[in-house]
Design a protein around this motif. Structure first.
Motif, PDB file in Angstrom:
ATOM      1  N   GLN A  38      -3.791 -14.701  33.950  1.00 35.64           N
ATOM      2  CA  GLN A  38      -3.197 -15.201  32.810  1.00 35.64           C
ATOM      3  C   GLN A  38      -1.242 -14.836  33.012  1.00 35.64           C
ATOM      4  O   GLN A  38      -0.589 -14.222  32.896  1.00 35.64           O
ATOM      5  N   VAL A  39      -1.013 -15.836  33.000  1.00 33.27           N
ATOM      6  CA  VAL A  39       0.763 -16.506  33.207  1.00 33.27           C
ATOM      7  C   VAL A  39       0.990 -17.159  32.734  1.00 33.27           C
ATOM      8  O   VAL A  39       0.300 -18.659  32.118  1.00 33.27           O
ATOM      9  N   MET A  40       2.084 -16.936  31.496  1.00 26.84           N
ATOM     10  CA  MET A  40       2.552 -17.896  30.214  1.00 26.84           C
ATOM     11  C   MET A  40       4.154 -18.446  31.073  1.00 26.84           C
ATOM     12  O   MET A  40       4.722 -17.517  31.473  1.00 26.84           O
ATOM     13  N   LEU A  41       4.495 -18.910  31.005  1.00 25.42           N
ATOM     14  CA  LEU A  41       6.164 -19.783  31.502  1.00 25.42           C
ATOM     15  C   LEU A  41       6.896 -19.677  30.164  1.00 25.42           C
ATOM     16  O   LEU A  41       6.068 -20.345  29.197  1.00 25.42           O
ATOM     17  N   CYS A  42       8.190 -19.229  30.407  1.00 23.07           N
ATOM     18  CA  CYS A  42       9.174 -18.548  28.882  1.00 23.07           C
ATOM     19  C   CYS A  42      10.274 -20.065  29.363  1.00 23.07           C
ATOM     20  O   CYS A  42      10.867 -19.720  30.491  1.00 23.07           O
ATOM     21  N   GLU A  43      10.131 -21.392  28.919  1.00 15.85           N
ATOM     22  CA  GLU A  43      11.755 -21.443  28.833  1.00 15.85           C
ATOM     23  C   GLU A  43      12.638 -20.839  27.966  1.00 15.85           C
ATOM     24  O   GLU A  43      12.706 -20.641  27.077  1.00 15.85           O
ATOM     25  N   ARG A  44      13.481 -20.117  28.572  1.00 17.05           N
ATOM     26  CA  ARG A  44      15.257 -19.208  28.047  1.00 17.05           C
ATOM     27  C   ARG A  44      16.500 -19.961  28.343  1.00 17.05           C
ATOM     28  O   ARG A  44      17.488 -19.324  28.081  1.00 17.05           O
ATOM     29  N   GLY A  45      15.965 -21.332  28.318  1.00 17.38           N
ATOM     30  CA  GLY A  45      17.551 -21.525  28.970  1.00 17.38           C
ATOM     31  C   GLY A  45      17.873 -22.450  30.344  1.00 17.38           C
ATOM     32  O   GLY A  45      17.887 -20.819  31.402  1.00 17.38           O
ATOM     33  N   ILE A  46      18.575 -22.877  30.734  1.00 23.93           N
ATOM     34  CA  ILE A  46      18.792 -22.601  31.974  1.00 23.93           C
ATOM     35  C   ILE A  46      21.257 -23.346  32.025  1.00 23.93           C
ATOM     36  O   ILE A  46      21.647 -23.214  31.518  1.00 23.93           O
ATOM     37  N   ARG A  47      20.882 -22.886  33.554  1.00 19.89           N
ATOM     38  CA  ARG A  47      22.280 -22.529  33.333  1.00 19.89           C
ATOM     39  C   ARG A  47      23.310 -23.914  33.479  1.00 19.89           C
ATOM     40  O   ARG A  47      22.947 -25.209  35.118  1.00 19.89           O
ATOM     41  N   THR A  48      23.764 -24.599  32.601  1.00 18.02           N
ATOM     42  CA  THR A  48      24.471 -26.136  33.181  1.00 18.02           C
ATOM     43  C   THR A  48      26.263 -25.512  32.955  1.00 18.02           C
ATOM     44  O   THR A  48      27.017 -24.370  32.699  1.00 18.02           O
ATOM     45  N   TYR A  49      27.223 -26.463  33.040  1.00 22.19           N
ATOM     46  CA  TYR A  49      28.509 -26.957  33.094  1.00 22.19           C
ATOM     47  C   TYR A  49      28.288 -26.233  31.296  1.00 22.19           C
ATOM     48  O   TYR A  49      30.064 -25.799  31.069  1.00 22.19           O
ATOM     49  N   GLU A  50      27.969 -26.502  30.492  1.00 25.53           N
ATOM     50  CA  GLU A  50      28.963 -26.559  29.009  1.00 25.53           C
ATOM     51  C   GLU A  50      28.664 -25.358  28.571  1.00 25.53           C
ATOM     52  O   GLU A  50      27.742 -24.449  29.301  1.00 25.53           O
ATOM     53  N   LYS A  51      29.952 -24.958  27.779  1.00 22.64           N
ATOM     54  CA  LYS A  51      29.809 -23.146  28.433  1.00 22.64           C
ATOM     55  C   LYS A  51      30.034 -22.791  26.202  1.00 22.64           C
ATOM     56  O   LYS A  51      30.283 -21.954  26.009  1.00 22.64           O
ATOM     57  N   MET A  52      29.961 -23.999  25.460  1.00 23.35           N
ATOM     58  CA  MET A  52      29.846 -23.831  23.725  1.00 23.35           C
ATOM     59  C   MET A  52      28.791 -22.581  23.503  1.00 23.35           C
ATOM     60  O   MET A  52      28.810 -21.833  22.729  1.00 23.35           O
ATOM     61  N   THR A  53      27.655 -22.980  24.816  1.00 17.38           N
ATOM     62  CA  THR A  53      26.129 -21.755  24.569  1.00 17.38           C
ATOM     63  C   THR A  53      26.509 -20.940  25.261  1.00 17.38           C
ATOM     64  O   THR A  53      26.437 -21.715  26.919  1.00 17.38           O
ATOM     65  N   ARG A  54      25.056 -20.286  25.299  1.00 21.65           N
ATOM     66  CA  ARG A  54      25.255 -19.487  26.735  1.00 21.65           C
ATOM     67  C   ARG A  54      24.356 -19.650  27.549  1.00 21.65           C
ATOM     68  O   ARG A  54      24.404 -19.569  28.633  1.00 21.65           O
ATOM     69  N   ASN A  55      23.377 -20.593  27.376  1.00 22.31           N
ATOM     70  CA  ASN A  55      22.636 -21.450  28.684  1.00 22.31           C
ATOM     71  C   ASN A  55      22.224 -23.133  27.261  1.00 22.31           C
ATOM     72  O   ASN A  55      22.698 -23.018  26.422  1.00 22.31           O
ATOM     73  N   THR A  56      21.558 -23.590  28.338  1.00 18.35           N
ATOM     74  CA  THR A  56      20.927 -25.312  27.646  1.00 18.35           C
ATOM     75  C   THR A  56      19.406 -25.127  27.615  1.00 18.35           C
ATOM     76  O   THR A  56      19.644 -24.710  28.874  1.00 18.35           O
ATOM     77  N   PHE A  57      19.260 -24.945  26.766  1.00 17.73           N
ATOM     78  CA  PHE A  57      17.536 -25.242  26.407  1.00 17.73           C
ATOM     79  C   PHE A  57      17.147 -26.347  26.890  1.00 17.73           C
ATOM     80  O   PHE A  57      17.696 -26.959  26.872  1.00 17.73           O
ATOM     81  N   ASP A  58      16.653 -26.418  27.701  1.00 14.89           N
ATOM     82  CA  ASP A  58      15.417 -27.465  28.330  1.00 14.89           C
ATOM     83  C   ASP A  58      14.465 -27.880  27.636  1.00 14.89           C
ATOM     84  O   ASP A  58      13.007 -27.706  28.082  1.00 14.89           O
ATOM     85  N   LEU A  59      14.528 -28.309  27.265  1.00 15.54           N
ATOM     86  CA  LEU A  59      13.452 -28.783  25.821  1.00 15.54           C
ATOM     87  C   LEU A  59      12.261 -29.977  26.239  1.00 15.54           C
ATOM     88  O   LEU A  59      11.495 -29.864  26.813  1.00 15.54           O
ATOM     89  N   ASN A  60      13.255 -31.090  27.585  1.00 13.35           N
ATOM     90  CA  ASN A  60      12.273 -31.504  28.505  1.00 13.35           C
ATOM     91  C   ASN A  60      11.644 -30.831  29.360  1.00 13.35           C
ATOM     92  O   ASN A  60      10.322 -30.941  29.771  1.00 13.35           O
TER      93      ASN A  60
END
Ligand code: PEP
Ligand code: PEP
Ligand code: PEP
Ligand code: PEP
Ligand code: MN
Ligand code: MN
Ligand code: MN
Ligand code: MN
Lengths: 349, 349, 349, 349
Positions: free
Chosen positions: D231-253
């Motif tokens: 019973q596992v769900m995977l949760c996309e919560r953004g990854i770390r990138t060079y862009e700092k205007m947002t806390r993380n970069t939400f990886d829609l892909n």
């Protein structure tokens, strides 16, 4: 700008900072905290370089407080910019879709694709005649021949055309044919090119650099705007990250951020943003749901034989499905999809 | 190239892949594993695009097995390329140091800096007359005036000069003055510019793109080489990462990797690589200890008043210390530092 | 902290910010610029969260001005921390080398490797008994059995041992055997574990997280320090970037930055930092030339048969060469290499 | 696996590779190309380490051809996994929304928020009692007290609760209260914890590591699955990138990719993915339009006074608007939104 002094900065060091602020024609505002002295710089900081201050002894850090761009900012212009390309309005209520092959390969290929994307409802035709290819051994584009085929496709279909210009030396030529000038990701910081397109009267689609920050991107737009050309759209096409399962990482956040920071239209390019055809439609839906004003999509009649970007190109059939999917999304968010008038297929509202 | 089929790929799907391989003039080699069929493509894959194959149904992935560059590779040329710039040999035993201001600001500034860096032992003078600035509101360089001052500094000191060229339209002008053409990070994938410098006979320093992979960088070099200009140096100047305490992340690994993969000289630019003056010298030591063939260092007589990159510029005094530090490192690794002949200062061996 | 208000923030919005500042027991300092009002927050901001303030209407941004860590900072302790591990002093003049296999695989393997690295001059033995493996199907470590073999190797060679602890539940067990506790990259933000090792009296080597910022890393160290354990070393082991030709990107800059910001010893792990054995020695030289206080190196008697990280492991012969290379570098920068006393081989000065 | 030999690999070097393949119980398949010999390794490569082979002389590179995970793969299970949490079905047709504060702060706060999110239609209540905070000086969570308040909120509202477990030592305690165990981004590679939750019978929401690849993430899920908990769900919560205007970069892909690769439900966390409250709703719409099976949203009755993540928390009013927006998107893609039954507000279909 805010200048943070080191914990043990001396009065002389603080004095030097104040002198430099005055020299630059700005005013200083000092605030002595418990652990640090902080100096605020008052005046238009846009021509200052935060890095410069750290050359002074006793300075720990300098940070901007103002956005460094101006004309591109919503503070400067509240209302959305709407760009009219031969009657196709970009940046308004309706979501616009540009589509076509990555590269113009032949007269037949571009004509066939133009008819196909129009039939599915696209309102602008894309196709590259000058191609920025990673390897010198890859197909480099048909050049002027490609532009001529594009013009013929426009004549046949009525679709305005967008095509990439790669250098100042080709700009006049490309302007003879293009309705929208595409600045590629690799050229987002090609400043002579930005200045030159800023002196034309052509609409410009400015792709985000391969790893450009949103701020650098807006400053690249500012280069064009400050030369007098206000018809600029920003195109999110994915950024470079450590994740290699997709070609790039499509930055959905950027769409939401840009709609707040700038009045310029925001276009999404899921084809380059994800790099695999089977993910293009879901990512396109997401981009529009978040707020993109338009899409640019690679479509090829025979992707396995494409001369570039075949793996991320949709067939005309899949593109027609994308259009229907996207149309439903536009309704869900209170917008609509601009569709070519004489198209055959249609979805039930 | 290796093509990995999906788990349940059909015979027809495999057949289509084989057809496409044949069409491209290559041979196929099939290997049926327990879970997947793998197809090897035999022939020169450099003009193939791995992405294209994923357009075919049943294909899961396609991967290159050959390096996509050729002339830049050590397989092509075993021996190190040595570039001779007015007698300064780059890529040989001796480590070469280029130094000078980020931007040429005035006749006095560049002459003063030229004498200072020569006194400390530098053998090439750097200085930008055309500057790629993130903001249109920043100083954009003196243009031809700056080139003239550089030429005067060369005349006075005998140091050859390196300066950036930003566009094809300026290339002839820059060639009149420069001894080495610098291609900036933002132009590493400006392909028309690469092709154009490839048709000159000037040595080229090709900076790594802001977030270029090593492979893309070597392919950018290949653009120049394949036009006939073999005098290319690669300059590591830091890459973009999530870390913001430094301007860029200097990629030390890349120096070790390049020395294995290519015969071209490798230069390190710790000034842009770290972006804060106090870290430039330690990083310069590290780069040389790992194997860099040279350094390019920003030096300014008065960093706090520099018109660009002041915070990362060394004073002449600090630069002299860098030279001494680096000289000791060269001896520790069995190399030597090339120093300007008439310099005054010297360290004890 | 600095709070930047939006261009059109109202007096009421500014008032709400001032209230919240007061509620938090801090004082406000207002500065009205031409385009923005800026509010400085005076007091110890370390327990404030900049993000919180952007929840208030009218706030554009909030930025820290103080470093959020304290005990780890050079402002708190000027002098370098020197950690004494059974007589091996880390953080002082002499550069220390820890070496051994990635994993303890058998009694014979660890004994053989321990003798080999000692013969080459290493002064600490590494070896993992609890292994954080990306795949559940990979070798997970020998557990306590591995710890016993390590203890035997220490007895035979006199080398203190460093080994990884992966969870609070194993800490007592690992403490029975280890001289230095290694916190792996994947556990840098395992806060219960950090607190628990902070309550032991064992020296800790804290690896940088896979993509940790330098600031987050120092805050992770602060977790340990603030529990009372001051014996912490920071280990740079490469960060994650888009570049895939190396396993990680060794962040040389971080070494220079840390030597300025903190008094804690800085260790370099070029094995994980680059991930291919042939680059380990050049990167090790670079790290020491820049200022690392020590190295941790993976060595295996038969890398092709290693149970983990074989491709980045040095043979004992190559490791002996690394030691000689590094020793020369230490002399060039005015330091020395700590070498095991009874080693056989020696380099000529 | 595919092993690419160097251009000039000798027969003996190839022989060594073949021996090692045989030793590992696999079969080899040799293909001699024009420039390189390529060796295919036939058999279950999941326990092989590509890096190991590069320890052999003559080997240039080794690449996997199979996905290294198995139980998580759609090849293993075609049908979507549907997880039933007290009647709330996750992974089926209906999109599920979990909502609540970042941290449980008090009995009143969690009860008030629970009622508010239920009224807006959320079907699972979130709230952290054990908090992974970057700084030791930040609020660390109420611990068991917080769990008790959560349980009370469940009793009052009927909403099942999701809460984070940070270490093996707390697992039994958290299991007493939680309906879904949240594994935080910082613990995605905390393997002892993954194994331990794999031995419980609780549904698990596995957040993507701060800079985890999709493959590493699926392997982390595989750790849980291979212990018997499916019973596992995977949760996309953004990854770390060079862009700092947002806390993380939400990886829609990643959402589109995961829906293809795995049968496990995919949840989106736009709150952490973007980090600023005003962008949460547009990004949530995008995630659902692309194909997320659910959302997890931070909601706080008074974000400016939140003890953590206030700047990215929605007020109950804004959350209610998000629910309506998202419901319209679900209809546009042929799904529906699961809404709490007794909610008051409703949108017109
Ligand atoms: C090359 C293209 O795009 P980009 O510049 O975004 O890579 C293209 O549109 O085909
Ligand atoms: C602009 C410069 O460098 P880069 O192109 O590496 O940013 C420079 O050398 O001043
Ligand atoms: C696993 C190891 O290191 P890291 O935690 O840096 O990946 C190791 O030292 O073997
Ligand atoms: C800490 C949280 O999330 P993450 O682990 O994704 O950072 C959280 O959900 O509050
Ligand atoms: Mn393309
Ligand atoms: Mn510069
Ligand atoms: Mn290891
Ligand atoms: Mn949170």
């Amino acid at each position: 700008m805010i200048i943070v002094m080191k914990a043990h900065a001396t009065a002389a060091e603080i004095g030097e900072v104040l002198n430099l602020i005055e020299e630059q024609g700005m005013r200083a505002h000092i605030s002595r905290g418990e652990e640090r002295t902080i100096i605020g710089v008052i005046g238009d900081e846009r021509h200052l370089d935060p890095q410069q201050w750290t050359a002074l002894p006793g300075v720990e850090e300098a940070m901007r407080v103002l956005r460094p761009y101006k004309l591109a900012s919503r503070d400067f212009q509240q209302k959305n910019t709407i760009i009219d390309v031969n009657g196709v309005k970009i940046g308004g209520d309706a979501v616009v879709v540009m589509a076509g092959p990555c590269s113009v390969e032949s007269r037949e290929q571009i004509l066939e694709t133009a008819h196909a994307v129009k039939a599915a409802g696209a309102t602008v035709l894309r196709g590259g005649a000058f191609k920025p290819r990673t390897s010198p051994y890859s197909f480099q584009g048909l050049g002027e021949e490609g532009l001529k085929y594009l013009a013929e496709a426009r004549e046949e279909t009525g679709l305005p055309i967008i095509t990439e210009v790669m250098g100042v030396e080709d700009l006049d030529l490309v302007c003879e044919y293009a309705d929208i000038l595409q600045i590629g990701a690799r050229n987002m910081q090609n400043y002579p090119l930005l200045k030159a397109v800023g002196r034309t009267n052509k609409p410009v689609l400015l792709k985000r650099g391969l790893s450009a920050t949103i701020e650098e991107w807006l400053l690249a737009a500012e280069y064009i705007l400050s030369e007098g050309n206000y018809q600029v759209m920003l195109c999110e096409r994915g950024i470079r990250t450590y994740e290699k399962m997709t070609r790039n990482t499509f930055d959905l956040n950027a769409i939401a951020v840009l709609k707040e920071l700038t009045h310029l239209p925001v276009i999404a390019d899921p084809s380059h943003g994800v790099g695999k055809w089977q993910y293009v439609t879901p990512v396109a839906r997401g981009a529009v749901a978040t707020g993109a004003d338009g899409l640019i999509i690679e479509v090829h009649p025979d992707p396995a034989h494409a001369w570039s970007d075949g793996g991320q190109s949709l067939t005309p059939e899949n593109f027609a499905r994308l259009m229907d999917d996207v149309e439903r999304i536009t309704h869900a968010i209170g917008r609509r999809l601009l569709r070519s008038r004489d198209e055959a297929a249609h979805i039930a509202a």
